[in-house]
Design a protein around this motif. Structure first.
Motif, short mmCIF file in Angstrom:
data_model
loop_
_atom_site.label_atom_id
_atom_site.label_comp_id
_atom_site.label_asym_id
_atom_site.label_seq_id
_atom_site.Cartn_x
_atom_site.Cartn_y
_atom_site.Cartn_z
N SER A 64 6.05 3.40 7.53
CA SER A 64 6.31 1.96 7.54
C SER A 64 5.03 1.18 7.28
N PHE A 65 3.91 1.66 7.82
CA PHE A 65 2.62 1.00 7.59
C PHE A 65 2.26 1.01 6.11
N GLU A 66 2.36 2.18 5.50
CA GLU A 66 1.99 2.30 4.09
C GLU A 66 2.89 1.44 3.20
N ARG A 67 4.16 1.38 3.53
CA ARG A 67 5.09 0.58 2.71
C ARG A 67 4.80 -0.91 2.86
N LEU A 68 4.48 -1.36 4.08
CA LEU A 68 4.12 -2.76 4.27
C LEU A 68 2.82 -3.08 3.53
N ASP A 69 1.88 -2.16 3.55
CA ASP A 69 0.62 -2.37 2.84
C ASP A 69 0.87 -2.49 1.34
N GLU A 111 -3.24 -7.84 5.66
CA GLU A 111 -4.48 -8.44 5.17
C GLU A 111 -5.63 -8.01 6.06
N GLU A 112 -6.67 -7.47 5.46
CA GLU A 112 -7.85 -7.01 6.19
C GLU A 112 -8.86 -8.15 6.23
N ILE A 126 7.08 -10.63 7.10
CA ILE A 126 6.12 -10.13 8.07
C ILE A 126 4.74 -10.18 7.43
N LYS A 127 3.75 -10.65 8.19
CA LYS A 127 2.37 -10.66 7.70
C LYS A 127 1.49 -10.15 8.83
N ILE A 128 0.61 -9.20 8.51
CA ILE A 128 -0.24 -8.56 9.50
C ILE A 128 -1.69 -8.84 9.15
N TYR A 129 -2.47 -9.29 10.13
CA TYR A 129 -3.88 -9.60 9.94
C TYR A 129 -4.68 -8.65 10.83
N THR A 130 -5.57 -7.86 10.23
CA THR A 130 -6.32 -6.87 10.98
C THR A 130 -7.74 -6.81 10.46
N ALA A 131 -8.68 -6.48 11.38
CA ALA A 131 -10.07 -6.31 10.96
C ALA A 131 -10.26 -4.99 10.22
N SER A 132 -9.38 -4.02 10.46
CA SER A 132 -9.52 -2.72 9.82
C SER A 132 -8.15 -2.08 9.66
N LYS A 133 -7.70 -1.93 8.43
CA LYS A 133 -6.43 -1.26 8.18
C LYS A 133 -6.46 0.17 8.70
N GLU A 134 -7.59 0.84 8.47
CA GLU A 134 -7.68 2.24 8.86
C GLU A 134 -7.57 2.40 10.37
N ASN A 138 -4.38 3.91 15.13
CA ASN A 138 -3.88 3.57 16.46
C ASN A 138 -2.39 3.82 16.61
N LEU A 139 -1.69 3.92 15.48
CA LEU A 139 -0.25 4.15 15.54
C LEU A 139 0.08 5.60 15.86
#
Length: 828
Positions: free
Chosen positions: A514-519, A525-526, A764-772, A777-778
């Motif tokens: 699901s993470f990869e598909r959303l990306d 957004e990193e 859905i929009k995700i804002y993160t300092a680090s995608k990796e 963490n998942l």
């Protein structure tokens, strides 16, 4: 990055020059910084080359440095407001421009050529910023602005942060003066258009910087905001960002004390000023180099050295027409008219580092033959957009008196007012193709349209209400109309279909998938720090203006408080909130039963809120804690003290008051169960909108079903409700979810991920300092262990205990087990 800041205080302006601009963040015997004059205004005054202190100070005073005579109309630098003295004049504007951290590190530690690239990019960016200089025109009844295109600027390049990390940046100080070529005199600078064009100038700087890096063989990795050099690890970048981390820690400490800032950006600036490290005297540059070297491993030093080895010119040819096509599609999607520099900013960001010049971009845009406004030279539109608008107008004009009335003799309900009845008759008797119906707030538009709908159906017509936004459609459907959106095009439908598949994958435990598909759908957004929260706040406000029901989710309270502050500040800037009124809210201290029975956990200022009746205290009483001893609390109600045993702690929760500014339109999350003053149910976790703030402390709020409720002053157990925890988001369904990742590993898992991303209907929009980091963490499943999961022996050695096989833990990307084995219930 380009960050502007105005200087209002003359004394501080002079001190800033002597103690910061001239010397940077450390002193050395021969390290005085020679600023350089720039700008056509400086040329007009004969200011060239190195910046002298005398000339700089004269300009701060508002004088011509050549003559000592006043340059602009002299104004007092301060004025009296009541018993306070406040600033009355802007002295100058400090536009600070800096490259990404990896470029600073490489330029200052390894390859000085990159400093020159930075300087050249700054010069080009400032020449563009200068073109947006304006001044006010207040003659012959005019009240507008005139472009002057000239500034008096002084550039000071610094190379360290206060924490002595490599931090290449240039302070571009622009004086509050510009020459008006029409009136032939110097006047105060109007910087409004300069600030609006800030993103264009920033992207132009990044573009020229990236092109220079490519010439020396440095590959870059672009992101949505800026870029970094390939080969410089995120860990190294973070290690040399101590100043930023110090401020982050200061913000966290501030928030942990229960304080709630009105403006997180101002809080960061305040902490930065208060915690300013003292300048280090006689610290030579070679010592800095040694200091940085000591903070790197051998492998990191080698990687930096290898990364600086030239690889030849990394030419990346640009298709300029295609860049402009993309920019138009991006900018004109939701606007019919925009500023030309917004198109340029988007094109520069899209083609960052490719081999094209701003002149080539300008030439391509000139060929597009945009429609321009005579009074607003930067406004542009297209012929296609205007033709589309004109078609709509023509349809309405040609349709006047061209159709038979729907129902001429309909008699409206007696329940309507005379004005509403007139509106109903006019609409049903209309002979026009388009008939407009407008009304102010609270005038009963919905009630009137419901009557029109009844009249049309009685006359044999079928009705369909159309609205541009899904949220508006839902409101119409709740009011009994058959309704749908105007445009759910194929692209949006395809996105929603794919998004539902993503949620389905997450529900099956396939977090990584699901993470990869959303990306891949550009939903992640990193972006780091305050920029992350500001980007989220911008998107939240845009969604709100579009009528979308939006929810912000995060994992930690620190992040939630910071995001709440950022969103509220953005709403205030956009004029979407009413006038601020100071209000006291009460925040739960979240003490468990054992802690509530321990006197050490009570602090001065604590209150208790009774969740059930006890003695003379009724359910819902909110009373201050006067004192506490080993066995009891002393509580004050109606001026009378009462002792309550700590063993009775199950009757109350402990809360802490904090003052906050609230306004009409603010969102709150209630943190208690009960009944409002008007007898309506209040649920813990419920989200409401402030409708009115009464002088007696009562709050009128509206829940998401449109029900109005009144909170008494003792019912202010609430937080700002723009952002909520993943746990609190359960059961809430909205159009759009914005997820601000706090990068807290302990609070992030597959279950939390699924709950968060499954709250939205459409986006859905995700804002993160680090995608990796978020992806890693998942790995955690989020399942809470049960006693039955433990493999243990009986406490009695003579009794053997046979337990069922231990349930396996699945900590990689496989579906959660399904069927009865997921339940820990026991059937007898």
């Amino acid at each position: 990055m380009l960050t502007p800041k105005a200087q209002f205080n003359l004394k501080n302006a002079k001190q800033y020059f002597r103690e910061h601009l001239k010397v940077g963040d450390y002193y050395a015997h021969d390290n005085a910084i020679q600023g350089e004059w720039f700008g056509q205004g400086a040329e007009r005054l004969g200011l060239r080359g190195a910046v002298g202190e005398r000339e700089f100070m004269e300009l701060c005073e508002g004088n011509n440095p050549a003559t000592g005579m006043r340059l602009t109309l002299r104004k007092n630098t301060t004025r009296q407001v009541g018993d306070r003295e406040v600033a009355n004049r802007r002295i100058f504007y400090d536009f600070t421009i800096s490259p990404p951290k990896s470029v600073s590190l490489m330029a200052l530690f390894q390859d000085k050529r990159l400093v020159k690239i930075h300087d050249e990019a700054v010069q080009k960016a400032m020449r563009e910023l200068e073109t947006f200089a304006m001044t006010r025109v207040r003659k012959l009844g005019r009240s507008d602005d005139r472009e002057t295109g000239n500034v008096i600027g002084a550039a000071f390049r610094h190379e360290t942060s206060r924490a002595l990390d490599p931090h290449l940046h240039t302070h571009c100080v622009i004086m509050n003066a510009t020459f008006d070529p029409v009136e032939k005199r110097w006047k105060a600078l109007q910087n409004y258009e300069m600030l609006k064009a800030q993103k264009f100038v920033e992207n132009y700087y990044y573009h020229e910087l990236a092109k220079g890096l490519h010439r020396y063989g440095y590959p870059i990795k672009n992101n949505a905001r800026d870029f970094e050099l390939e080969g410089v690890s995120p860990e190294l970048i973070e290690r040399f960002s101590k100043r930023h981390l110090e401020i982050d820690e200061g913000v966290r400490e501030y928030l942990s004390n229960g304080e709630r800032p009105g403006n997180i950006k101002e809080l960061r600036a305040q902490i930065a000023h208060q915690n300013r490290a003292r300048k280090i005297h006689a610290f030579p540059p070679e010592k800095l180099h040694d200091l940085w070297r000591e903070q790197m491993s051998d492998e990191e030093r080698v990687s930096i050295a290898v990364g600086s080895l030239t690889q030849g010119d990394l030419k990346d040819e640009a298709d300029v027409p295609a860049l402009v096509d993309w920019s138009e599609a991006h900018v004109f999607e939701r606007k019919s008219v925009t500023e030309d520099y917004r198109l340029k900013a988007a094109a520069l960001a899209r083609g960052r580092g490719k081999t094209f010049t701003l002149e080539e971009l300008n030439a391509e845009m000139e060929r597009r033959d945009y429609l321009r406004d005579a009074y607003h030279p930067h406004w542009v539109s297209t012929s296609q957009l205007r033709e589309r608008e004109q078609e709509i107008v023509n349809m309405a004009v040609l349709g006047v008196n061209s159709h038979p009335p729907f129902c001429e003799n309909y008699q409206p309900s007696p329940a309507l007012s005379d004005e509403q009845k007139d509106a109903v008759r006019s609409l049903l008797a209309s002979e026009h193709f388009v008939t407009l119906f407008r009304g102010g707030a609270g005038t009963g538009k919905t009630f009137t349209l419901q009557e029109v709908d009844r009249g049309l159906r009685q006359a044999g017509f079928q009705t369909l209400a159309l609205a541009p936004q899904r949220q508006q459609v839902l409101g119409l459907q709740r009011d009994g109309f058959e309704a749908q959106t105007l445009g759910r095009d194929e692209l949006e439908r395809a996105f929603i279909a794919e998004y539902r598949n993503v949620v389905k994958a997450a529900s099956e435990g396939k977090a990584f998938e699901s993470f990869e598909r959303l990306d891949a759908m550009d939903c992640i957004e990193e972006i780091d720090g305050d920029e992350r929260r500001e980007a989220l706040a911008f998107d939240y406000v845009e969604a709100r203006k579009a009528g979308e029901k939006t929810l912000v989710v995060s994992q930690t309270w620190d992040e939630i408080h910071a995001v709440n502050a950022a969103v509220r500040q953005r709403l205030k800037e956009e004029g979407l909130l009413g006038k601020d009124v100071p209000v006291t809210l009460y925040e739960s201290r979240d003490l468990d039963s054992a802690q509530k029975q321990d006197a050490r956990y009570y602090h001065p200022g604590d209150h208790v809120y009774f969740i059930r009746k006890y003695g003379r205290f009724a359910k819902g009483d909110l009373v201050p804690v006067e004192s506490v001893d080993e066995n009891s609390l002393s509580l004050c109600k109606d001026g009378k003290l009462s002792a309550v045993s700590l063993k009775q702690a199950e009757h109350f929760v402990v809360v802490r008051p904090h003052s906050i500014e609230l306004a009409r339109g603010d969102r709150l999350q209630l943190k208690f169960n009960g009944r409002s003053e008007d007898g309506k149910p209040l649920d813990n976790g419920e989200l409401v909108t402030v409708a009115r703030i009464f002088k007696n402390g009562h709050l009128s709020v509206v829940d998401d079903r449109g029900v109005r409720k009144t909170l008494a002053a003792n019912q202010h157990l609430a937080n700002l409700g723009y952002a909520v925890t993943s746990y609190a988001s359960q059961g809430k369904t909205v159009d759009t979810v914005l997820f601000s990742d706090s990068q807290n590993r302990a609070a992030t898992d597959r279950r939390q991920w699924y709950v968060t991303i499954s709250r939205a209907r459409r986006k859905i929009k995700i804002y993160t300092a680090s995608k990796e980091s978020l992806r890693e963490n998942l790995l955690r499943s989020g399942d809470e262990p049960l006693a039955m999961d433990l493999e243990c022996a009986s406490p009695r050695k003579d009794v053997a205990v046979k337990l069922p096989p231990r349930r396996s833990r699945i900590d990689d990307d496989y579906p959660l087990p399904s069927g009865p084995s997921q339940s820990h219930g026991i059937s007898l």
